[in-house]
Write an enzyme that holds these catalytic residues in place. Structure first.
Site, PDB file in Angstrom:
ATOM      1  NE  ARG A   1      -7.193   2.872   3.478  1.00 41.68           N
ATOM      2  CZ  ARG A   1      -7.405   1.425   2.900  1.00 41.68           C
ATOM      3  NH1 ARG A   1      -7.333   1.674   1.545  1.00 41.68           N
ATOM      4  NH2 ARG A   1      -7.174   0.368   3.641  1.00 41.68           N
TER       5      ARG A   1
ATOM      6  CG  HIS B   1      10.465  10.402  -1.422  1.00 42.82           C
ATOM      7  ND1 HIS B   1       9.128  10.763  -1.775  1.00 42.82           N
ATOM      8  CD2 HIS B   1      11.135  11.643  -1.152  1.00 42.82           C
ATOM      9  CE1 HIS B   1       8.932  12.022  -1.608  1.00 42.82           C
ATOM     10  NE2 HIS B   1      10.075  12.691  -1.486  1.00 42.82           N
TER      11      HIS B   1
ATOM     12  CG  ASP C   1       9.355   1.329  -8.046  1.00 44.61           C
ATOM     13  OD1 ASP C   1       8.486   0.538  -7.393  1.00 44.61           O
ATOM     14  OD2 ASP C   1       9.535   1.717  -9.018  1.00 44.61           O
TER      15      ASP C   1
END
Length: 162
Positions: free
Chosen positions: A136, A97, A94
């Protein structure tokens, strides 16, 4: 390369050079270990399938993906390896960063590739959510670790061929 409809683990092993005389460094982020440990498994399996013995692979851990740059530099300069593979997983949150870490790691690995004498392979997943990361790292899109190992082998062969 987009992973849509592409399995990262698909490669033709008979078209790859042997890794039996190559030495690899692998630096692994401890952050999101469910993802990074799966990436590491893919790297180790692929390198060994191509002939690298376990004692030809040096694995070191760093706290997070941002620290991969220093870890990769350290291995490249001190571990007598032919290539370094950096493995990490950064999942969007959120705050900004995510953007700072992804940018720092990407620029750092790019810089190392321009300044080190061994190739540094970017095996860092930068995903919007954990599902994309696990897809992945051994999930429905295969394992980016396999792709990173294949890339490392090819880059060592490129360097040796010149």
């Amino acid at each position: 390369m987009s992973t849509a409809n592409h399995n990262l683990s698909d490669y033709e092993s008979d078209k790859l050079p042997s890794a039996s005389d190559m030495r690899f460094g692998v630096v692994v982020s401890e952050w999101n270990p469910n993802v990074t440990e799966s990436l590491l498994e893919g790297v180790l399996q692929t390198l060994q399938n191509q002939g690298a013995a376990p004692d030809q692979i040096v694995v070191q851990y760093v706290p997070g993906s941002f620290e991969l740059v220093y870890g990769a530099k350290f291995l490249a300069e001190n571990a007598k390896v032919d290539a370094v593979i950096a493995l990490g997983s950064v999942v969007r949150g959120d705050t900004p960063h995510f953007d700072y870490v992804c940018q720092g790691v990407t620029h750092g690995i790019s810089y190392l590739n321009a300044t080190q004498t061994v190739p540094i392979i970017f095996g860092v997943l930068t995903t919007d959510n954990m599902e994309q990361a696990t897809d992945r790292a051994g999930g429905r899109y295969g394992n980016k670790g396999d792709e990173a190992a294949v890339t490392a082998i090819k880059m060592v062969a490129l360097k040796r061929g010149l």
